[in-house]
Design an enzyme around this catalytic site. Structure first.
Site, PDB file in Angstrom:
ATOM      1  N   PRO A   1      32.197 -11.832  56.426  1.00  0.00           N
ATOM      2  CA  PRO A   1      31.425 -11.302  57.557  1.00  0.00           C
ATOM      3  C   PRO A   1      30.340 -10.289  57.195  1.00  0.00           C
ATOM      4  O   PRO A   1      30.389  -9.120  57.594  1.00  0.00           O
ATOM      5  CB  PRO A   1      32.510 -10.685  58.435  1.00  0.00           C
ATOM      6  N   CYS A   2      29.328 -10.752  56.483  1.00  0.00           N
ATOM      7  CA  CYS A   2      28.212  -9.880  56.119  1.00  0.00           C
ATOM      8  C   CYS A   2      27.440  -9.425  57.352  1.00  0.00           C
ATOM      9  O   CYS A   2      26.745  -8.405  57.307  1.00  0.00           O
ATOM     10  CB  CYS A   2      27.303 -10.560  55.112  1.00  0.00           C
ATOM     11  N   HIS A   3      27.583 -10.140  58.461  1.00  0.00           N
ATOM     12  CA  HIS A   3      26.900  -9.751  59.698  1.00  0.00           C
ATOM     13  C   HIS A   3      27.449  -8.443  60.269  1.00  0.00           C
ATOM     14  O   HIS A   3      26.800  -7.808  61.089  1.00  0.00           O
ATOM     15  CB  HIS A   3      26.996 -10.869  60.747  1.00  0.00           C
TER      16      HIS A   3
END
Length: 166
Positions: free
Chosen positions: A127-129
């Protein structure tokens, strides 16, 4: 050579290309509308591909908060460390790039951590977001800021019943 697969899932934030082998997922990326996807008939999809699509369906229906899929992406030891740390950010939460660098043990690696975050090839699952800029600014996302905003608001709504984050 291991068999690999590529399949697609039409998500609420656009077409996702999911690639991997029968043993792991190696890529999840957004496909822009102008990109033509030609169906490839390579026989039945491996169970890993079906499992990935099923988990994305559950995620986008608000029924899944984390993915239970083996992933593998090539990167430097530092990038691997950053990606592993991203997996520790809870669903519906965000951290800043500065906090990410602190979690990695050195606030001076903030730019390197941001660069590694941007090299993540397994969108949403890793989950780089969930990493945002200082003062809660929405910055940097390979899938585009509108998608990042949508994902964060979606997760926040599911996790907390709150409609808007940004």
């Amino acid at each position: 050579m291991q068999e690999s697969f590529t399949t697609y899932y039409q998500s609420p934030v656009g077409l996702l290309q999911i690639a991997g082998t029968p043993h792991f997922i190696s890529e999840v990326k957004f496909i822009d509308e102008q990109h033509k996807v030609s169906p490839v008939d390579s026989g039945p999809l491996p169970a890993m591909a079906i499992q990935a699509v099923e988990q994305f369906i559950e995620y986008f229906h608000g029924q899944r908060r984390f993915f239970e899929l083996p992933i593998s992406q090539e990167g430097t030891p530092f990038q691997q460390k950053v990606w592993a740390e991203l997996m520790n950010i809870p669903f519906g939460k965000t951290i800043s790039y500065l906090e990410l660098s602190h979690r990695l043990g050195d606030p001076k690696v903030i730019r390197a951590a941001a660069a590694a975050n941007g090299k993540n090839n397994v969108a949403i699952i890793v989950p780089c977001h969930r990493v945002i800029g200082a003062n809660n600014q929405l910055v940097g996302y390979a899938g585009g800021l509108p998608r990042k905003k949508w994902l964060l608001q979606f997760e926040n709504k599911i996790a907390h019943g709150v409609q808007t984050l940004f």
